[in-house]
Design a protein around this motif. Structure first.
Motif, PDB file in Angstrom:
ATOM      1  N   GLN A   1       4.353  63.384  59.302  1.00  0.00           N
ATOM      2  CA  GLN A   1       4.329  63.453  60.738  1.00  0.00           C
ATOM      3  C   GLN A   1       2.806  64.076  61.093  1.00  0.00           C
ATOM      4  O   GLN A   1       2.083  63.696  61.879  1.00  0.00           O
ATOM      5  CB  GLN A   1       5.275  63.859  61.478  1.00  0.00           C
ATOM      6  CG  GLN A   1       6.656  63.165  61.523  1.00  0.00           C
ATOM      7  CD  GLN A   1       6.463  61.827  62.531  1.00  0.00           C
ATOM      8  OE1 GLN A   1       5.513  62.043  63.426  1.00  0.00           O
ATOM      9  NE2 GLN A   1       7.470  61.214  62.310  1.00  0.00           N
TER      10      GLN A   1
ATOM     11  N   ARG B   1      -3.151  59.142  65.365  1.00  0.00           N
ATOM     12  CA  ARG B   1      -2.528  58.740  66.403  1.00  0.00           C
ATOM     13  C   ARG B   1      -3.126  59.319  67.748  1.00  0.00           C
ATOM     14  O   ARG B   1      -3.086  58.848  68.610  1.00  0.00           O
ATOM     15  CB  ARG B   1      -0.903  58.847  66.237  1.00  0.00           C
ATOM     16  CG  ARG B   1      -0.551  58.284  65.104  1.00  0.00           C
ATOM     17  CD  ARG B   1       1.215  58.586  64.673  1.00  0.00           C
ATOM     18  NE  ARG B   1       2.014  58.052  65.552  1.00  0.00           N
ATOM     19  CZ  ARG B   1       3.165  58.295  65.532  1.00  0.00           C
ATOM     20  NH1 ARG B   1       3.726  58.819  64.389  1.00  0.00           N
ATOM     21  NH2 ARG B   1       4.202  57.605  66.238  1.00  0.00           N
TER      22      ARG B   1
ATOM     23  N   MET C   1       3.938  54.102  58.013  1.00  0.00           N
ATOM     24  CA  MET C   1       4.700  54.789  59.098  1.00  0.00           C
ATOM     25  C   MET C   1       4.054  54.379  60.616  1.00  0.00           C
ATOM     26  O   MET C   1       4.665  54.177  61.503  1.00  0.00           O
ATOM     27  CB  MET C   1       4.788  56.364  59.122  1.00  0.00           C
ATOM     28  CG  MET C   1       5.530  57.168  60.037  1.00  0.00           C
ATOM     29  SD  MET C   1       5.487  58.675  60.147  1.00  0.00           S
ATOM     30  CE  MET C   1       3.918  59.104  60.963  1.00  0.00           C
TER      31      MET C   1
ATOM     32  N   GLU D   1       4.889  50.863  61.203  1.00  0.00           N
ATOM     33  CA  GLU D   1       6.255  50.760  61.858  1.00  0.00           C
ATOM     34  C   GLU D   1       6.667  51.261  63.113  1.00  0.00           C
ATOM     35  O   GLU D   1       7.210  50.628  63.930  1.00  0.00           O
ATOM     36  CB  GLU D   1       7.298  51.178  60.721  1.00  0.00           C
ATOM     37  CG  GLU D   1       7.312  50.383  59.432  1.00  0.00           C
ATOM     38  CD  GLU D   1       7.983  51.246  58.404  1.00  0.00           C
ATOM     39  OE1 GLU D   1       8.438  52.399  58.641  1.00  0.00           O
ATOM     40  OE2 GLU D   1       8.283  50.760  57.217  1.00  0.00           O
ATOM     41  N   ALA D   2       5.937  52.332  63.527  1.00  0.00           N
ATOM     42  CA  ALA D   2       5.905  53.061  64.702  1.00  0.00           C
ATOM     43  C   ALA D   2       5.416  52.013  66.071  1.00  0.00           C
ATOM     44  O   ALA D   2       5.825  52.178  66.967  1.00  0.00           O
ATOM     45  CB  ALA D   2       5.023  54.323  64.936  1.00  0.00           C
TER      46      ALA D   2
END
Length: 338
Positions: free
Chosen positions: A279, A286, A332, A335-336
Motif C-alpha cells: 500500500q 495513486r 494492485m 485490480e483497484a
C-alpha cells in the motif's frame, strides 16, 4: 482520448542495469519476475564497455572511442576498448536469443541518449563533445544509425516481439541548465537551448522508430525532467524516478498524461533497503493521479511501475524482491481500478 500502449494494463518493468556479470542469469531473473514487459539487462560490473556510455558508444558508426583516465574519448580508429564494448553486447544478444527468442509480447532495450553521450564523451583534444555543436550533430547522426541497426538486430533475434527502445538521458536537465562541468571541472559548459536539444533528440527518435521499428521511451532519473521537450521530440513514453518529482512539476506531468504519453514511474527503491508495504509503495502513484484529477481506470493503462532507477548497486536478493514488488504494485493498482 483513446491511446494504444504496447504493454498490458497493470504492467511493471525494470529500468536497465543489474548487478553481476552473467547475462544469462540476469535474463532469467528478468523473464521470471517481469514476464509481461521484460527487458535486456545491462551489467556494468563487467567493466569498461559494459557501462552506460561505453556500451552505447560501441554502437556508433565511424566514431570509435577509447578509454582515458578522465573517461571515454573519441579516437582515430577502433581499439580494444571499442572491441570490448562489441563483445559485451554480442554476449548479451546471444543470451537474449537463446532465452527469449520466442517472446511474443513487448520487450524493452536501453541505450544512452545523444545529450548524455555528448556530456560524457570527450573530443580528441580533451573537451567534452557537448562543447562543439558540430560534434554533437555528428554524434547524434552516428548514434541514430547505429541504434537503428541495433534495433533491427534485436528484432531479428526476437521476431515475434514488439520492441520498446529506451533512450537514457540522465544528463539532459544539466545540459539545458548549463551545469555540465568542463573536462577540467573548473567551469561549466554553456547551456543548450531547448529547441536545439529537442531537435537533436528528435533526429535520433525518428530514425530509430521509423516504420514502427521501435516504440520510443526516454528515461530521465534526474530532477527537472523536461516533459514538454521530450514529448515534442517524439517520445511516446517518459520514464522518471517518482521520488524526485516535485509538486512544481504537476502541471507538466498533467499535460503529459493528458497528451496520452505513457509513464514509467519509479516507485520501488533501487538499492538495498527494507521494502515498504504494498500500500505504501503504491500510494505516491495513486496520489499523483488523484491530485491531477485523472480517471482511475486510466492509471493502470497509461502507467508502468519500475524501480526508482537502475539496480546495478543492489544485491541479487534485493533485485528479485524489488522487481516482484513492482509487479505486485502494478497488479494492485489495476485490480483497484477494475
Amino acid at each position: 482520448m483513446t491511446t494504444s500502449y504496447p504493454w498490458q494494463t497493470g504492467t511493471a518493468t525494470g529500468v536497465g542495469s543489474y548487478p553481476g556479470d552473467d547475462p544469462a542469469e540476469a535474463l532469467r531473473v528478468v523473464l521470471g519476475e517481469l514476464p509481461e514487459l521484460p527487458h535486456l539487462p545491462e551489467l556494468p560490473a563487467r567493466g569498461p564497455g559494459a557501462d552506460l556510455t561505453g556500451r552505447t558508444a560501441g554502437l556508433l558508426l565511424d566514431m570509435p572511442v577509447h578509454l582515458q583516465p578522465s573517461g571515454w574519448r573519441f579516437s582515430d580508429r577502433p581499439g580494444r576498448d571499442t572491441l570490448r564494448s562489441h563483445d559485451h553486447l554480442a554476449r548479451d544478444l546471444d543470451a537474449l536469443e537463446e532465452q527469449a527468442g520466442g517472446h511474443d509480447g513487448p520487450f524493452k532495450i536501453q541505450v544512452c541518449g545523444p545529450w548524455t553521450l555528448a556530456a560524457t564523451i570527450e573530443l580528441r583534444h580533451g573537451d567534452r563533445a557537448l562543447k562543439d555543436p558540430g560534434a554533437v550533430r555528428d554524434l547524434a547522426a552516428s548514434l541514430a544509425e547505429g541504434v537503428a541497426a541495433h534495433v533491427a538486430d534485436v528484432r531479428r533475434r526476437l521476431p515475434a516481439a514488439r520492441i520498446l527502445l529506451q533512450l537514457d538521458e540522465p544528463s539532459l536537465p544539466a545540459v539545458l541548465a548549463g551545469t555540465v562541468p568542463t573536462a577540467s571541472g573548473f567551469s561549466r559548459l554553456r547551456a543548450v537551448e531547448a529547441p536545439v536539444a529537442e531537435d537533436t533528440l528528435r533526429t535520433v527518435i525518428e530514425t530509430v522508430s521509423a516504420d514502427d521499428a521501435a516504440y520510443p521511451i526516454v528515461h530521465c532519473c534526474a530532477r527537472n525532467v523536461p516533459y514538454a521537450l521530450l514529448r515534442g521530440a517524439g517520445a511516446k513514453a517518459i520514464s522518471v524516478d517518482l521520488s524526485v518529482v516535485p509538486r512544481r512539476d504537476d502541471d507538466a506531468m498533467g499535460e503529459t498524461i493528458d497528451a496520452g504519453t505513457g509513464l514509467l514511474l519509479g516507485a520501488v527503491p533501487a538499492t538495498d533497503a527494507v521494502l515498504p508495504s504494498l500500500q505504501t509503495t503504491a500510494h505516491p502513484v495513486r496520489e499523483l493521479w488523484r491530485r491531477l484529477g485523472f480517471p482511475p481506470a486510466r492509471l493502470a493503462e497509461q502507467v508502468v511501475i519500475t524501480p526508482s532507477c537502475g539496480l546495478a548497486g543492489a544485491s541479487p536478493r534485493h533485485v528479485r524482491a524489488a522487481l516482484r514488488r513492482c509487479r505486485e504494485t502494478a497488479r494492485m493498482i489495476y485490480e483497484a481500478a477494475a
